[in-house]
Scaffold this active site. Sequence first.
Site, PDB file in Angstrom:
ATOM      1  N   GLU A 188       0.849  -1.201   0.000  1.00 28.77           N
ATOM      2  CA  GLU A 188       0.000   0.000   0.000  1.00 28.77           C
ATOM      3  C   GLU A 188       0.887   1.255   0.000  1.00 28.77           C
ATOM      4  O   GLU A 188       0.730   2.158   0.840  1.00 28.77           O
ATOM      5  CB  GLU A 188      -1.010  -0.023   1.154  1.00 28.77           C
ATOM      6  N   GLU A 192      -4.705  -9.027  -0.247  1.00 30.52           N
ATOM      7  CA  GLU A 192      -5.540  -8.717   0.925  1.00 30.52           C
ATOM      8  C   GLU A 192      -6.991  -8.663   0.473  1.00 30.52           C
ATOM      9  O   GLU A 192      -7.339  -7.857  -0.407  1.00 30.52           O
ATOM     10  CB  GLU A 192      -5.137  -7.379   1.565  1.00 30.52           C
TER      11      GLU A 192
END
Length: 492
Positions: A173, A296
């Site tokens: 991220e 994820e």
Amino acid sequence: MAQLIINADVTKGKIDRNIYGHFAEHLGRCVYEGIWVGEDSPIPNIEGMRTDVIEALRKLKVPVLRWPGGCFADAYLWKDGIGPKESRKRMVNIHWGGLVENNHFGTHEFLRFCELIGAEPYISGNVGSGTVREMAEWVEYMTFDGESPMANWRRENGRDEPWKLKYFGVGNESWGCGGDMRPEYYSDLYRHYAAYVRNFGGSKIFKIACGAGSYEYGWTDTVMSMAGKYMDGLSLHHYTLPTSVWADKGSSTEFDERLWFKTLQQTIEMDTIIEKHSTIMSKYDPEKRVALIVDEWGTWYNVEPGTNPGFLYQQNTLRDALVAGINLNIFHKHNDRVKMANIAQIVNVLQSVILTEGGRMLLTPTYHVMEMYNVHQDALLVDSTLISPAYESEGDKLDQISASVSVNENNVMHISLCNLHHADGAEVRIDIRGRQAESVQATALTSEEMNAHNTFDEPDAVAPSAFTDFRLERNELIVKLPAKSVVVLAVR
Ligand code: AHR
């Protein structure tokens, strides 16, 4: 009535077993308590890692495990997590609750845990706050087989042989907790860091670049155009929030029919999201050399009342079982691009397959679905067409049924079916073409209540059972799915 037409003699490539992957972060009680209890713990353990969890995960056939984050990965300094435990540095876990991390679970412990559960390790490297050199040395420490400063250090710490490490992520991220970067900047950093993720001793590391969150298609476009040819995989994160409101995501156990519907509607977005990212990737990679790694995914609710908000601890109900079944069917469908997916997270955090409380452990409905479905691992996807009735709620519509079909190396065909409807059963007429169906066996996961879940006092409230509500008429299989159920059929 729903209809599923199966062309059993038409297969569409392998369903990579890594689609059944998991994720463990230094977050809340995932690693500490969920996996690591220490050698001196009264909780039975193997070298400090809890035996009950190891056994349950072996049974689940976990193919790959991502670690140490998540957001934590971009704050993690691997050198603090090796050597004698008493002298390991302590750090503050800035992302998750500000707790002190004692680094007792480090590289050796993680890689040993992977050996114990039979999973491939997938390490997430630190781009956000670590240097290129630290990342290069980590890879050298783990995989170099000859004489080198890092390999020698590994030996001093008790591990002679290098580990076989296949999967390495370069940042997590990076558009958010991993550094708030623009895609242009990250692309250059990716190229720089990835150049130092070297292959030693015949190993070939599969390098995974940080991809987008859910709908951030621009990120995929830029990163693919600037760095696509240097990567083997590009990640994607998509979480399912019932309300789509970050500040109040909804309870894991207290919800009505509308929130049940909204959760499933939101989870089905995964299909479109993958489709769109994959289409963008194909602009730069029409051969689909670069895999989409959904590292994820899962449900994200409000934490359980009274628990630390930084621990992301939530219960897991029949609704989560449906979410798991639907997403796995979606990943199968995109098997030409999606080569790995990692549900977040393996124990005690978000949509876990296992929850623990001190020495007690329970398997969640999500665990049961992932176990029922693991027959699809490495099987060939079989061509099928589904015609489903609609499931309606306040003017919104979804397909009531989700389905996927595969055939394994023993020529057993598996059909996974989800009935999304909270109240109505469904008849599915399955027209099996191109093979003779001789016998059928099935397992179902369902319950009377939408929010049925397992507790430490009632750990088997939701558990799979043999399912017999079907009949085979020549080559048509007629299945009566209960409301809110997941069913897996084995056709021989
Ligand atoms: O899984 C919890 C967090 O969600 C991860 O640390 C991060 O990558 C994502 O935002």
